[in-house]
Design an enzyme around this catalytic site. Sequence first.
Site, mmCIF file in Angstrom:
data_model
loop_
_atom_site.group_PDB
_atom_site.id
_atom_site.type_symbol
_atom_site.label_atom_id
_atom_site.label_comp_id
_atom_site.label_asym_id
_atom_site.label_seq_id
_atom_site.Cartn_x
_atom_site.Cartn_y
_atom_site.Cartn_z
ATOM 1 N N GLY A 20 11.838 -0.360 -1.093
ATOM 2 C CA GLY A 20 11.068 0.141 0.032
ATOM 3 C C GLY A 20 11.118 -0.748 1.258
ATOM 4 O O GLY A 20 12.169 -1.252 1.663
ATOM 5 N N ASN A 88 4.279 -8.709 1.544
ATOM 6 C CA ASN A 88 4.543 -7.276 1.452
ATOM 7 C C ASN A 88 4.134 -6.656 0.123
ATOM 8 O O ASN A 88 3.797 -5.484 0.068
ATOM 9 C CB ASN A 88 6.040 -7.031 1.691
ATOM 10 N N TYR A 156 -7.088 0.799 -3.179
ATOM 11 C CA TYR A 156 -6.002 0.577 -2.219
ATOM 12 C C TYR A 156 -6.565 0.477 -0.805
ATOM 13 O O TYR A 156 -6.240 -0.453 -0.051
ATOM 14 C CB TYR A 156 -5.007 1.736 -2.314
#
Length: 261
Positions: A20, A88, A156
């Site tokens: 990604g 990340n 999240y």
Amino acid sequence: MTVANRLEGKVALVTGGTGGIGAGTVRRLAAEGAKVIFTGSKADVGEALAAEVGGRFVAHRVQDEAGWEAMMAMIMADYGRLDIAFANAGTEHGDTNIEDVSMEAWSNLVAINQTGVMLTVQHAIRAMAKNEGATGSIIINSSMNAARPLGNYVTYSVTKAAVCALAKSAAIHCGQKKYKIRVNAILPGVVETDLICNIMNSMPDPAAVRAIYEGMAPLNRMAQVDEVAGLVAYLGSDEAGFISGAEISIDGATTAGMMGV
């Protein structure tokens, strides 16, 4: 657009660099001249990417506190400095709404998305403080959901908001210490990664799902991985020398306001 040699001589660390946005950023930083070390848990993918870009893969999970010491010692011994760190690594696996989220899922996401980012920033600052003039740039990958939380991804959303506060706190700390170390958070919208493409293609009507994703942004499309990687490269470069403590949205105006009817 890749800027040739903009990052020449810089040493960069990317966590979660095997897929990604992470993998795209590994490629982008290397293309702009940086020496890139990146982490992840998929050794076969990591070694292949390292060979492709001339980088270095380290099998490591960001929440593994003990593993940080050995990795940073290796970076300082073999490269002598750290100039860029891209925090990340993250996940939404197992998350759900506030009523149904389990403690196991909550704890795992907090460990990766929040504690893992804290450890990345903490160790990056300690390494960058040893650079001549104590210089460096740290970029945290948050999410537009820090500003627009999701009802079905409570952990999240919370962790992505928390790391924005972490970026600001760390930026202020570095300023108070007289370090020329900058810390910023980026807030991507929906990015057309392999994961998103796989989700779309697994649905009965992939075109309809694509339309939903694209329709979230007033620009009527998803972000491309290299667009996000380009922002990371810019923030890691000397051109962004006065940007610190910022939350930078890269979401095609998704969170700018309501589109109306």
